[in-house]
Design a protein around this motif. Structure first.
Motif, short mmCIF file in Angstrom:
data_model
loop_
_atom_site.label_atom_id
_atom_site.label_comp_id
_atom_site.label_asym_id
_atom_site.label_seq_id
_atom_site.Cartn_x
_atom_site.Cartn_y
_atom_site.Cartn_z
N GLY A 256 0.77 -1.24 0.00
CA GLY A 256 0.00 0.00 0.00
C GLY A 256 0.80 1.29 0.00
O GLY A 256 0.28 2.35 -0.38
N THR A 257 2.07 1.22 0.41
CA THR A 257 2.83 2.46 0.60
C THR A 257 2.98 3.26 -0.70
O THR A 257 2.79 4.48 -0.71
N ALA A 258 3.29 2.55 -1.79
CA ALA A 258 3.55 3.26 -3.06
C ALA A 258 2.33 4.08 -3.49
O ALA A 258 2.46 5.24 -3.90
N ARG B 147 0.72 -17.26 3.71
CA ARG B 147 1.18 -16.56 2.49
C ARG B 147 0.18 -16.84 1.38
O ARG B 147 -0.03 -17.98 1.00
N TYR B 148 -0.44 -15.78 0.89
CA TYR B 148 -1.52 -15.93 -0.08
C TYR B 148 -1.25 -15.01 -1.26
O TYR B 148 -0.42 -14.11 -1.18
N ARG B 149 -1.98 -15.27 -2.35
CA ARG B 149 -1.79 -14.43 -3.54
C ARG B 149 -2.64 -13.18 -3.46
O ARG B 149 -2.27 -12.15 -3.98
N ALA C 267 -0.43 2.00 7.89
CA ALA C 267 -0.49 3.42 8.25
C ALA C 267 0.78 4.08 7.75
O ALA C 267 1.84 3.46 7.71
N GLU C 268 0.65 5.34 7.34
CA GLU C 268 1.81 6.09 6.84
C GLU C 268 1.73 7.49 7.44
O GLU C 268 0.66 8.11 7.45
N ALA C 269 2.88 7.96 7.94
CA ALA C 269 2.93 9.31 8.54
C ALA C 269 3.98 10.13 7.81
O ALA C 269 5.14 9.73 7.75
N ASN D 242 6.08 -15.89 9.56
CA ASN D 242 4.99 -15.43 10.40
C ASN D 242 5.09 -14.00 10.92
O ASN D 242 4.47 -13.70 11.93
N THR D 243 5.83 -13.14 10.25
CA THR D 243 5.82 -11.74 10.66
C THR D 243 4.39 -11.21 10.57
O THR D 243 3.75 -11.32 9.54
N LEU D 244 3.90 -10.67 11.67
CA LEU D 244 2.51 -10.19 11.68
C LEU D 244 2.41 -8.82 11.02
O LEU D 244 1.45 -8.53 10.31
N SER E 291 0.32 -4.60 8.09
CA SER E 291 0.16 -5.87 8.80
C SER E 291 -0.90 -6.69 8.08
O SER E 291 -1.89 -6.15 7.59
N GLY E 292 -0.68 -8.00 7.99
CA GLY E 292 -1.60 -8.88 7.26
C GLY E 292 -2.73 -9.38 8.15
O GLY E 292 -2.48 -9.92 9.22
N PHE E 293 -3.98 -9.19 7.69
CA PHE E 293 -5.14 -9.66 8.46
C PHE E 293 -5.05 -11.16 8.75
O PHE E 293 -5.37 -11.62 9.84
#
Ligand code: HAM
Length: 438
Positions: free
Chosen positions: A96-98, A134-136, A143-145, A292-294, A319-321
């Motif tokens: 999402g950042t880009a 891990r999904y496609r 969040a971006e500040a 497993n990084t949340l 973060s991945g739901f």
């Protein structure tokens, strides 16, 4: 007509459905849990003064190539890229950042206010081998500040993510944090790492050999045991940091201490996207596996300028739901059965419908989640259905009860029942049945 073969969902994708829709589905895919997490996100973001943005699902391919970096896994292997009918190369957003930075520059958000803080929730797409966690197509909240290079900004952002996890009920999380310095430090460190690894080049894994020239810092991320062994004596990025960057990092750590957020400084943490500098972090559940990084993020003080905007310090996370809900349900197995329904009315006669419609409306307008089984089935079948729905209380209304203006309320969990006059039932709903949903 002959029955056609049903069409299956594409590989690596999943549906998010109500628990009652598919009882065989794994619990983390039940929409009730997704809604609970979304409620926490919207509330927490509002309290931290981050505004929601809703951006397109696809963007020009160049945006991702220029932001994540050509050598990142995302750009080199994982993008869903296609040509539209006008021969433009477009890509389903892998992160999402880009897109947020694109909108920040395009709408000149920097001119409206000298800082901007936003968050988003939505699907992202990465073509990788599907496996647990891990999904496609997967959902991120991020969040971006923009606008502050103060270490306090880093602390606020990490605290917000930490608070979301805490409010959901996740326990024993590990916050791994590092500083990868500014571009100058990174160039110096890159050279030092290459010099160290060069004599062992032939022993490196195939992936790491490719990364050696393109992006040697990513070798630090390698899960290959031989790479890991070679890296044991490698120089540390913290030795290449400039004093201003070191001071920034120390202040971030002191601020986390002050808020009581535990962390582990992890010198090998570099992150897979090119845009990061200074603070980078990841939050993982207690048991470490490779996937497993949340949630993860970091500073990207050069990205806005490199995409054509004014020089603007910035930091963000995503973060991945799926992984978050999987960890939540692993830690709280008692929450797996999800229903938001508080009461099911079962009319036993057609004549029971008008009073039920009235009572259901009254309760709904008071804020309760109430369903009515319009089926007029056999009681046994209605109760079986109620059981499947996972609803705790059902209210039965037949001839006998109607005559007395009473309801029979069954507690499906305890197997008990009681008869109450309509008025008592409505007046005492809150203390008796009001907290029955998950
Ligand atoms: P990322 O580390 O690529 O960072 O992804 C962040 C999170 O998205 C991961 O920790 C994981 O929970 C989830 N995730 C990533 N790929 C998958 C996948 N294939 N399946 C399921 N979950 C996945 C970013 O995306 C950056 N944009 C974060 C950021 C925002 N940095 C600064 N601002």
């Amino acid at each position: 007509m002959a029955r056609r073969e049903p069409i299956a969902i594409p590989k690596g994708l999943f549906d998010i459905l109500p628990a009652s829709f598919s009882l065989k589905e794994e619990a983390w895919r039940h929409v009730e849990h997704w809604q609970k997490l979304e409620d926490i996100l919207h509330t927490t973001a509002r309290q931290y003064a981050y505004q929601e943005v809703r951006l397109p699902i696809f963007e020009h391919t160049e945006l991702f190539a220029r932001s994540s970096g050509e050598s990142s896994d995302i750009v080199s292997k994982e993008m869903y890229t296609f040509l539209d009918k006008g021969e433009r190369s477009l890509t389903l957003r892998p992160e999402g950042t880009a897109g947020v930075v694109r909108a920040y520059i395009e709408k000149q958000a920097y001119a409206a206010q000298d800082f901007q803080k936003v968050y988003y929730i939505g699907p992202m797409f990465r073509y990788s081998r599907p496996q647990a966690g891990r999904y496609r197509e997967f959902y991120q909240f991020g969040a971006e500040a923009f606008g502050f290079d103060s270490p306090q900004q880093d602390i606020e952002l990490i605290d917000m993510l930490w608070t979301v996890y805490h409010r959901l009920g996740l326990k024993d999380l590990r916050l791994l944090i590092n500083s990868i310095g500014d571009m100058g430090c990174r160039d110096r460190y890159r050279e030092a790492l290459q010099n160290y690894l060069r004599p062992h080049f032939n022993l490196l894994s195939a992936d790491s050999q490719i990364r050696f020239e393109m992006n040697p810092l990513r070798i630090l991320d390698s899960k290959d045991p031989q790479d890991q062994a070679l890296l044991k004596g490698a120089p540390c990025i913290s030795d290449s940091l400039e004093s201003s960057t070191k001071d920034h990092f120390e202040e971030v750590l002191a601020g986390l201490d002050a808020l009581g957020i535990p962390y582990e400084v992890c010198p090998s943490l570099v992150r897979g996207l090119d845009y990061y500098n200074r603070t980078v972090f990841e939050i993982t559940p207690p048991a470490i596996t490779s996937q497993n990084t949340l949630g993860a993020g970091g500073r990207y003080d050069d990205l806005v300028a490199s995409l054509g905007g004014p020089k603007t310090p910035a930091i963000g996370f995503a973060s991945g739901f799926e992984r978050v809900l999987q960890a939540y349900l692993e830690q709280h197995p008692e929450k797996r059965a999800a229903t938001t329904l508080q009461l099911l009315f079962i009319p036993l006669e057609k004549s029971a419908l008008p009073p039920i419609m009235q009572m259901a409306r009254t309760l709904r307008h008071q804020g309760y989640a109430v369903a009515i089984d319009f089926g007029l089935k056999k009681l046994k079948n209605s109760l079986r259905q109620a059981d499947k729905l996972g609803v705790r209380f059902v209210a039965l209304l037949g001839d006998e009860e109607l005559q007395k203006s009473c309801l029979q309320i069954k507690d499906m969990q305890k197997g008990t029942s009681e008869v109450l006059p309509f008025e008592t039932f409505l007046a005492e709903f809150q203390p008796r049945y009001g907290s029955s949903h998950v």
